[in-house]
Design a protein around this motif. Structure first.
Motif, PDB file in Angstrom:
ATOM      1  N   ASP A   6     -33.940 -26.868  19.939  1.00 47.39           N
ATOM      2  CA  ASP A   6     -33.734 -25.864  18.916  1.00 47.39           C
ATOM      3  C   ASP A   6     -33.078 -26.487  17.693  1.00 47.39           C
ATOM      4  O   ASP A   6     -32.466 -27.553  17.757  1.00 47.39           O
ATOM      5  N   THR A   7     -33.274 -25.820  16.571  1.00 49.67           N
ATOM      6  CA  THR A   7     -32.648 -26.225  15.317  1.00 49.67           C
ATOM      7  C   THR A   7     -31.577 -25.201  14.953  1.00 49.67           C
ATOM      8  O   THR A   7     -31.520 -24.103  15.523  1.00 49.67           O
ATOM      9  N   ASP A   8     -30.746 -25.557  13.982  1.00 48.33           N
ATOM     10  CA  ASP A   8     -29.717 -24.625  13.537  1.00 48.33           C
ATOM     11  C   ASP A   8     -29.456 -24.843  12.052  1.00 48.33           C
ATOM     12  O   ASP A   8     -29.578 -25.965  11.541  1.00 48.33           O
ATOM     13  N   GLN A   9     -29.139 -23.767  11.372  1.00 49.46           N
ATOM     14  CA  GLN A   9     -28.690 -23.815   9.988  1.00 49.46           C
ATOM     15  C   GLN A   9     -27.491 -22.869   9.888  1.00 49.46           C
ATOM     16  O   GLN A   9     -27.611 -21.710   9.501  1.00 49.46           O
ATOM     17  N   PRO A  10     -26.309 -23.347  10.255  1.00 47.87           N
ATOM     18  CA  PRO A  10     -25.141 -22.467  10.370  1.00 47.87           C
ATOM     19  C   PRO A  10     -24.518 -22.148   9.022  1.00 47.87           C
ATOM     20  O   PRO A  10     -24.563 -22.943   8.082  1.00 47.87           O
ATOM     21  N   ASN A  11     -23.932 -20.956   8.944  1.00 50.07           N
ATOM     22  CA  ASN A  11     -23.146 -20.530   7.781  1.00 50.07           C
ATOM     23  C   ASN A  11     -23.918 -20.654   6.470  1.00 50.07           C
ATOM     24  O   ASN A  11     -23.367 -21.038   5.435  1.00 50.07           O
ATOM     25  N   LEU A  12     -25.196 -20.304   6.515  1.00 55.09           N
ATOM     26  CA  LEU A  12     -26.017 -20.361   5.316  1.00 55.09           C
ATOM     27  C   LEU A  12     -25.550 -19.298   4.321  1.00 55.09           C
ATOM     28  O   LEU A  12     -25.421 -18.125   4.667  1.00 55.09           O
ATOM     29  N   ALA A  13     -25.261 -19.709   3.098  1.00 53.30           N
ATOM     30  CA  ALA A  13     -24.799 -18.857   1.991  1.00 53.30           C
ATOM     31  C   ALA A  13     -23.332 -18.467   2.124  1.00 53.30           C
ATOM     32  O   ALA A  13     -22.847 -17.638   1.345  1.00 53.30           O
ATOM     33  N   LYS A  14     -22.605 -19.034   3.066  1.00 50.87           N
ATOM     34  CA  LYS A  14     -21.178 -18.728   3.167  1.00 50.87           C
ATOM     35  C   LYS A  14     -20.475 -19.222   1.908  1.00 50.87           C
ATOM     36  O   LYS A  14     -20.681 -20.353   1.466  1.00 50.87           O
ATOM     37  N   ASN A  15     -19.652 -18.356   1.324  1.00 48.52           N
ATOM     38  CA  ASN A  15     -18.986 -18.643   0.054  1.00 48.52           C
ATOM     39  C   ASN A  15     -19.990 -19.002  -1.054  1.00 48.52           C
ATOM     40  O   ASN A  15     -19.693 -19.770  -1.964  1.00 48.52           O
ATOM     41  N   GLY A  16     -21.198 -18.442  -0.941  1.00 50.76           N
ATOM     42  CA  GLY A  16     -22.211 -18.669  -1.966  1.00 50.76           C
ATOM     43  C   GLY A  16     -22.842 -20.032  -1.944  1.00 50.76           C
ATOM     44  O   GLY A  16     -23.535 -20.412  -2.898  1.00 50.76           O
ATOM     45  N   ASP A  17     -22.662 -20.794  -0.852  1.00 50.46           N
ATOM     46  CA  ASP A  17     -23.177 -22.163  -0.788  1.00 50.46           C
ATOM     47  C   ASP A  17     -24.523 -22.168  -0.073  1.00 50.46           C
ATOM     48  O   ASP A  17     -24.590 -21.949   1.140  1.00 50.46           O
ATOM     49  N   TYR A  18     -25.583 -22.438  -0.821  1.00 51.96           N
ATOM     50  CA  TYR A  18     -26.919 -22.562  -0.251  1.00 51.96           C
ATOM     51  C   TYR A  18     -27.370 -24.018  -0.162  1.00 51.96           C
ATOM     52  O   TYR A  18     -28.451 -24.300   0.329  1.00 51.96           O
ATOM     53  N   THR A  19     -26.546 -24.923  -0.643  1.00 52.05           N
ATOM     54  CA  THR A  19     -26.990 -26.315  -0.788  1.00 52.05           C
ATOM     55  C   THR A  19     -26.507 -27.234   0.318  1.00 52.05           C
ATOM     56  O   THR A  19     -27.180 -28.189   0.670  1.00 52.05           O
TER      57      THR A  19
ATOM     58  N   PRO B  42     -13.917 -34.808  20.342  1.00 53.79           N
ATOM     59  CA  PRO B  42     -14.258 -35.882  19.400  1.00 53.79           C
ATOM     60  C   PRO B  42     -15.713 -36.322  19.556  1.00 53.79           C
ATOM     61  O   PRO B  42     -16.315 -36.181  20.619  1.00 53.79           O
ATOM     62  N   ALA B  43     -16.252 -36.859  18.477  1.00 58.17           N
ATOM     63  CA  ALA B  43     -17.585 -37.489  18.487  1.00 58.17           C
ATOM     64  C   ALA B  43     -18.665 -36.554  19.004  1.00 58.17           C
ATOM     65  O   ALA B  43     -19.557 -36.948  19.736  1.00 58.17           O
ATOM     66  N   THR B  44     -18.587 -35.287  18.616  1.00 58.42           N
ATOM     67  CA  THR B  44     -19.621 -34.347  19.033  1.00 58.42           C
ATOM     68  C   THR B  44     -20.185 -33.620  17.828  1.00 58.42           C
ATOM     69  O   THR B  44     -19.556 -33.528  16.782  1.00 58.42           O
ATOM     70  N   GLN B  45     -21.379 -33.071  17.997  1.00 61.99           N
ATOM     71  CA  GLN B  45     -21.984 -32.207  16.993  1.00 61.99           C
ATOM     72  C   GLN B  45     -22.030 -30.805  17.564  1.00 61.99           C
ATOM     73  O   GLN B  45     -22.879 -30.483  18.387  1.00 61.99           O
TER      74      GLN B  45
ATOM     75  N   MET C 134     -31.216 -30.712  14.056  1.00 55.78           N
ATOM     76  CA  MET C 134     -31.536 -30.558  15.464  1.00 55.78           C
ATOM     77  C   MET C 134     -30.254 -30.266  16.239  1.00 55.78           C
ATOM     78  O   MET C 134     -29.322 -31.057  16.240  1.00 55.78           O
ATOM     79  N   GLN C 135     -30.218 -29.123  16.897  1.00 56.89           N
ATOM     80  CA  GLN C 135     -29.023 -28.696  17.625  1.00 56.89           C
ATOM     81  C   GLN C 135     -29.042 -29.185  19.067  1.00 56.89           C
ATOM     82  O   GLN C 135     -28.096 -29.809  19.535  1.00 56.89           O
ATOM     83  N   ASP C 136     -30.112 -28.889  19.782  1.00 53.43           N
ATOM     84  CA  ASP C 136     -30.299 -29.337  21.168  1.00 53.43           C
ATOM     85  C   ASP C 136     -31.676 -29.967  21.288  1.00 53.43           C
ATOM     86  O   ASP C 136     -32.625 -29.528  20.629  1.00 53.43           O
TER      87      ASP C 136
END
Length: 409
Positions: free
Chosen positions: A92-105, A159-162, A111-113
């Motif tokens: 699976d893929t992930d795009q976390p916190n998209l647009a949080k505080n107006g940040d789209y960039t 530590p050392a994790t995504q 790749m999450q898993d």
């Protein structure tokens, strides 16, 4: 090839993603391909708790008024299934916190898993790829199956994790529905040679101390847990925070995460050791009434790094401890929930506390639900002030109100 409904044992995680769309299924050969998606639109209102305390970075507006933030907590695309009756896969893929505080960039999809599972038997399975680190019940729960609003990330520091994940190989199984085990050998911290030699200091200025070489032997990270199922069993790869179960599930677990010379402590390489003790209970009184309780205690070794509310690293020279607990009672689709997060350094230089009051509306269980959470969080951080060369303590207190919907199929 005949397309039919997925067989009960065709997918190792079918019970977690029961509403996913089957693209291709061959029951005779054990082949199955499914696609799914997870979307969590969120509204969060943050504000300072009072005029006598500081506010954590990103909390409230510049004028100290409440700040309203609309964003997507998670956007995930999932592909999973079986290649044979014994060999399954999950990605699976992930795009976390998209647009949080107006940040789209700054929120690229990643790749999450991505892992394969070969099932020799229920007592022995082999996973290989990028996966959740098996430290505790909570660190191997699916984001789509959480009972609380989100993970207790303010208490879990790996530590050392995504996002609680690492690449490696894991052995797991459930013996007689009573003993569940997971043992993983992971990448962990790797030594990275400097890109270039540091510049020579100015005349009369001492050269800064070179950072230590982390993991000079190139040894892997070891992480695992054992769980004792007092009632019921959890056989899936991804565990859940709530099961809507007709039968009780009660378990206790002990976990360990270790890698030698993986931490920089006062410019010296030190071992990383994290110990976890947790308990989980999901007890139904009827089809409409269910009690859910979960707690977890963590001990972090010297040099473990805890993040403060601004996202900055706060080194715990003497190690630290953390605890969370949550309890909820579901009646039909309505569930009030209470929880608390706590973390502190052994040297008393860092303290964090956050009680939460929430309400979950399980309109269609995992497929569609809405969660409301109100939190009051405080931090206390002591550090050396570079200007005065004296220790200074920063205290923050903030209120966070969150409404989050979930669509998952």
């Amino acid at each position: 090839m005949t397309r039919i409904a997925a067989p009960a044992a065709a997918l190792f995680c079918l019970s977690m993603h029961a509403t996913a769309a089957p693209v291709l299924v061959d029951e005779e050969k054990g082949i199955a391909l499914n696609v799914g998606a997870l979307v969590q639109p969120t509204l969060q209102v943050t504000a300072p708790a009072g005029s006598k305390t500081e506010s954590a970075a990103g909390i409230g507006s510049p004028e100290k008024n409440p700040n309203f933030d609309f964003y997507l907590r998670r956007v995930r695309l999932l592909v999973y299934g079986n290649i044979t009756k014994e060999l399954s896969f999950f990605a699976d893929t992930d795009q976390p916190n998209l647009a949080k505080n107006g940040d789209y960039t700054g929120k690229p999809m990643f790749m999450q898993d991505a892992f394969l599972t070969y099932s020799f038997m229920p007592e022995f399975k082999l996973d290989a790829g990028m996966m959740l680190v098996p430290l505790s019940h909570h660190t191997i729960e699916s984001a789509a199956g959480l009972n609380a609003l989100d993970y207790h990330s303010t208490t879990i520091f790996l530590p050392a994790t995504q996002v609680f994940r690492d690449t490696g190989v894991q052995f797991r199984g459930v013996v007689a529905d009573k003993l569940a085990y997971r043992l993983g050998i992971f990448e962990g911290v790797r030594y990275v040679p400097p890109a270039a030699a540091p510049a020579a200091p100015a005349p009369g200025v001492p050269a800064p101390a070179a950072p230590p070489i982390l993991n000079p032997s190139g040894l892997p990270r070891i992480a695992g847990q054992v769980r004792f199922n007092l009632m019921g069993a959890e056989n899936d790869f991804f565990l859940k925070g709530i099961y809507f179960t007709p039968t009780p599930i009660v378990s206790v677990g002990l976990g360990l995460d270790y890698q030698g010379k993986a931490l920089n402590v006062a410019n010296a390489a030190k071992d990383n050791t994290t110990i976890s003790v947790d308990a989980y209970l999901d007890y139904p009184f009827s089809a409409d009434d269910e009690l859910v309780f979960k707690t977890n205690f963590f001990m972090y070794s010297k040099g473990a790094t805890l993040r403060d509310l601004t996202g900055n690293a706060t080194a715990m020279a003497d190690g630290g401890k953390a605890l969370y607990a949550e309890v909820g009672f579901r009646h039909t689709f309505f569930e009030p929930i209470l929880l608390v997060d706590w973390a502190a350094g052994n040297d008393s230089n860092y303290k964090y506390m956050a009680p939460h009051l929430g309400v979950n509306f399980w309109i269609n269980k995992y497929t569609f639900n809405t969660k409301i959470d109100l939190a009051y969080q405080t931090t206390e951080k002591t550090a050396l002030n570079a200007m005065t060369m004296m220790n200074a303590t920063l205290k923050t207190a903030d209120v966070l109100g969150t409404v989050q919907a979930q669509v998952f199929f």
